[in-house]
Every structure is written in C-alpha cells, then in structure tokens.
Design a protein around this motif. Sequence first.
Motif, PDB file in Angstrom:
ATOM      1  N   SER A 151       0.920  -1.140  -0.086  1.00  0.00           N
ATOM      2  CA  SER A 151      -0.050   0.099   0.113  1.00  0.00           C
ATOM      3  C   SER A 151       0.819   1.348   0.012  1.00  0.00           C
ATOM      4  O   SER A 151       0.486   2.282  -0.331  1.00  0.00           O
ATOM      5  N   ALA A 152       2.035   0.963   0.443  1.00  0.00           N
ATOM      6  CA  ALA A 152       2.954   2.367   0.462  1.00  0.00           C
ATOM      7  C   ALA A 152       3.142   2.700  -0.913  1.00  0.00           C
ATOM      8  O   ALA A 152       3.239   4.045  -1.453  1.00  0.00           O
ATOM      9  N   ALA A 153       3.504   1.808  -1.736  1.00  0.00           N
ATOM     10  CA  ALA A 153       3.874   2.159  -3.330  1.00  0.00           C
ATOM     11  C   ALA A 153       2.383   2.874  -4.077  1.00  0.00           C
ATOM     12  O   ALA A 153       2.776   3.676  -4.636  1.00  0.00           O
ATOM     13  N   LEU A 154       1.356   2.225  -3.496  1.00  0.00           N
ATOM     14  CA  LEU A 154      -0.089   3.021  -4.073  1.00  0.00           C
ATOM     15  C   LEU A 154      -0.044   4.373  -3.345  1.00  0.00           C
ATOM     16  O   LEU A 154      -0.610   5.212  -4.329  1.00  0.00           O
ATOM     17  N   GLY A 155       0.511   4.489  -2.306  1.00  0.00           N
ATOM     18  CA  GLY A 155       0.399   5.817  -1.652  1.00  0.00           C
ATOM     19  C   GLY A 155       1.292   6.865  -2.566  1.00  0.00           C
ATOM     20  O   GLY A 155       0.711   8.056  -2.609  1.00  0.00           O
ATOM     21  N   ARG A 156       2.463   6.465  -2.988  1.00  0.00           N
ATOM     22  CA  ARG A 156       3.338   7.366  -3.648  1.00  0.00           C
ATOM     23  C   ARG A 156       2.669   7.611  -4.929  1.00  0.00           C
ATOM     24  O   ARG A 156       2.793   8.501  -5.519  1.00  0.00           O
TER      25      ARG A 156
END
Length: 618
Positions: free
Chosen positions: A571-576
Amino acid sequence: MTDHHDSVPEAGRRGGNGSPWEAVLYDPARAEGTFLLGLAAARLGRPEAAMRWFRRTVRLQPGWADGWAALADASRRSGRWREAATAYATLLALSPADGAALANLAMLERVAGNPRAAVRRFTRALALDSGQAGTWNNLGNALRDLGATAQAAAAWRTALVLDPRQADALGNLGGARRDQDRFAEAGLLLRRALALAPQHAALHGVLAYALSGEGRLEEAERACRRALVSAPALADPLCTLGLVQQRRGTAGALRWFDRAMVAAPGHPLARFNRGLADLEGGALTDGWAQYACRFAAGRAGRERRFSIPEWRGEPLAGKSLFIWREQGVGDEFLFASCYADAVRQAGRVVIECEPRLLPLFARSFPKAIVRAEQPLRGRALVETVDCDLHIPAGSLPRYLRGGLTDFPPRSSWLFPDPARVLERRQQLDGIGGDLRVGIAWRSQLMTVERQWAYLPLGEWGPVLGAPGVTFVNLQYDDCEAEIQRAEARFGVPIYELERLDLKSDFEGTAALTANLDLVIAPANSVAELAGALGVPVWRFGARDWTHLGSGVRPWYPSMRVFHPRAGEPLSAALGRIAAELRRAAALARRAGTEAPGPRLPARPARRVHSQAPSLRRH
C-alpha cells in the motif's frame, strides 16, 4: 515417489536347508548353481558379482524365466536401466502374464522418458491384477508425466482405497494439490503421509513447498531443514529453501539454488530460479541461459516438439522462423516487443498468438504471417510447421536482448484499430476531469502465492481521492460489486464502457486504452497492454526479473514502476502513486490541457452522463 516389484519367485529366493538347490550349489556349470551363487552374491551386497552369475545363468538356460527375472531385478537395483529393460522384455516374452515384470518394465520406460509406453504397461499389469496399490501409484506418476493430472489423481486415490497407508500415493496426491495451489489440502495429505513415513525426506520437501505457497515461510523453512537433515543433497528442499529465504529477504538466499544445482546439475527448478535471480540482478547472459529451463521446471506452458530444429541465434537471412506462444497474455505482450526484430532478420516469420489477439497482432506485425494458436486437443505429438526453424516466444530475448542497450527506443509495438480508437474517443468525450485514468487491480491468475502482489479496490482510497481525475475501469473479470462498493465508500464514479468485453475483446480494449491519459495497474495484462501501446502506465508491485537489474522495465519506455521500500507494505507504493497522481492532475489543470499521453479533444469540466450513452457508471 515410486514402488518397485521383485520379479524373482519366492521359491527361487528361499534356498537353505532342505532346498532342492543344495545339490547343485557348487556346480557352476549348471544354470541352477549359477542362479544360487547369484542370489548369494546379491544377499552379501555384491551386485556386480550377482549380475555376472545371473548373466551366466541365462546363457546356460536361456528359456528359464526365473533367471531372467533375477538378472532384471539385479540390473535395476544397480541402475543399469538398459540391461534391466532388455531382461524384463525377455522375461515377458517367456511369461506374458508376469504382472511384476510388466510394472517394473513400465517404471524403466518412465525413467527413459517414455511415459506413454509406461502407461500402457502399467495398464496391462493392472488388467492382470488390479489390487496392486503400488502399481496404481506408479500409473499415476506416469499419467502426471503426460500432463493427465485428473487421471493421475484418480490413480493415486485408487491406490489409497486399496492401501490407505500408501505414503507415496498420499505424497503424490498432496503434491498434485500443491501444484493446483490448494495448499491447505496439500498440507493435510502430506502430514498424513509423514505420519506413516516420518523420515521420508522428499515428503518433507513437498510439504515445505506447500507451506511456502500459503505464505507460512517459517514453517516452510523448518520443513526444508528437516528434509535436508535426512538428505543433505536433495535438490527440491534446497531449491525451496532458496525461494523461502529470498522471499524473507535473507542475505545469501541464492546460495541454496547453487547448492541444489551442485547436488543435481540438471535440476530444472533450481536452474530456473537461479536464472530469474541472475536476470533480476542484470546478469542477462547467464540468466537467459537458465531461463530456458522454464518448461522442464513447470513454470511455463507445455513444451512442444517440432519436426524442425529450434533457432539458437544463428543468422536468419533467407530462413523462415515460427514463433510460438507459451505463457499468458501479459507475457505475450512483453515478448512481442522482440517480434519486429525477428521479422527484420528473417526471410519470413510466422507468429502464433492467443486467438483473441489475432487482429491486433496481424495489424501490428504486417510483414509477418500471424496465426491463432490451435487447441491442444488434436495436436500431433511432433508438430509439423511450414518453416525452417521454430522458437518459443520467451526464448527470443536470449538472442535479441543480450544487454540493456539491445532494447530499441521504440515507444510502442502494438497498434489499435484507428476506427475503433475514434469510436472510443467519441464515447469518452462526454466525461469530464483533467485526466482520464484507467485502473485495474489484480491478475486473472490469483493464486495464494501471488495474492501479496495485489491490493483490492477497497484499498485504493488515496488514488481514487485524487481531485480532477476521471477513472475508467479496465479490470477484466467480474468486478461490478467491488466497483459499486468503492464508489459508495469513496464517493467517486468509476466508468465502464457498455457492451465492451474487457476479457475477450482485445481490439476494443486496446482502442479504449489508447484514449486514456494514464493507466495504473499491478503486474497484470492491463499494464502490459498499455505499455505495448505506448500509453503512460504506472505499475506498482515488488521488483521482479523483468526489471533486468535496472530501476525500470526496459521493455516499456512509457512505464514507470513504483516499488514498496524494504519493510513497507504494498500500500505504500500505491500511496506514492496517489501523490504523483495529484501532482499530475494539478499540472494538467493549470496548463489547461492533458498530461503527457494521447492528445484528445477538450472535455467538459463536469461529467454529463447524458452526453455519453454508451458509458456506464456503477
């Protein structure tokens, strides 16, 4: 996991006091004497001496079935497969109803790579005696070799009906469940097998692979190490241990692949996994060489045989080349980036593709002959093609992409139908927003092992909350309920073209994708198609071998990749991505135009649904 059968009759094995053989034990000029001397040598652990006596036996009395049975069994135990097969064949000529000889000859056929002949002989043996659980188990193994997985499982179940304590049959059935990604069922079967055979190293290895598929990595590592205590050179658990430690981010995980390759130099899965690691690290020459093991390792479609030789990188001038598909549609888009280079080199190229891709590929590679792949049923065992050479699509990069500089700077290699592109543009003109963004969130192949590479639509809130963005669905499976829940939860419409089958109509899907400003997707065919069309695409997920040691995916100039950092969730990649999307939409809004991508007519700032009757919001 196989059982063997001894063909020597019990009467011939007993000897001892009162045996009729005692009178001739010391007369090696008689077949009976050499036979007994062979039995004695075998029991003393002297296999070479035993075979010498048994060979003498059959020379002295060539019509004696017991002598041939003893020679066959001794040769098999010594690994002399060819001599054993000849002896069993002679035995069957003398005793056609010898079921044990049939079963053992069938196993030798399987070892020699002739599973069809093995199935025929196992079936004949079972026609003579259908109550042999071991023969049913081995028939299942031969059927598995042929790819007849349902029939193989049925044979193993029959073995278990006859003998519920058949550990090998339990293990084979558990392995089949593991291969189907039914990991929990596999674990139950394998634990039952290990309760019967707790020291069976191979069973611990199969259990380890099933546990790793469930994501139970610590348990999988323990099962690997338990297997290796009993059999330190067993390649399967060595290979699984490498995969487990690689997934856990353990330093030095790749050494386990190397150990597996030392223990079994031809082990296909160890070589394949080592090859992926080399490709991921940028060692393309070694990586492509090991990637060739994908068929034997069971990591690609079934390998096919042709009456023409495989292309090995030699000059193609004046030659005709047949390129055949081997994996999923997403892989087909990626490997198709090499097709134009092959067409330029060869005198004539025939490209095989998934039937749904036929018009798209025929338009994109007009100098080649494009054919739809034919159904597996009805194909000849050795196929005949009207070309000089053949090559599986995934082997093209080995000869055309030896380094990163070999990737041509083309922006795309697939080209949609211009008429349908215009039609889709007119349909999309009725929706507003500064950016039109296509989204997809999972692959069609959603195995337990792959689930951590994807995020459900319900976790896309940061992306869907970006202002000034119009979202268009590109997810090609049954997702209507998910979209409705996401719309209700996040208050954002997600549009979908009515009467467009995103799964089967690739012409329509390509035309729609070509009209989008951006596509956001994980590792699936949506991202691959967008990249092949030259549409800007943001792909999120873990690094994989297709990055080839770079920070990008060099196959796709229009693709950006977003990876979670060490210790971060996906989800951190999707946040970026969400942060980048907000910036892109703001830039487009300030510029009064779209972000880089296909240039479309200006659209209304507000969505007016009545202007786009073929668009549907859920």
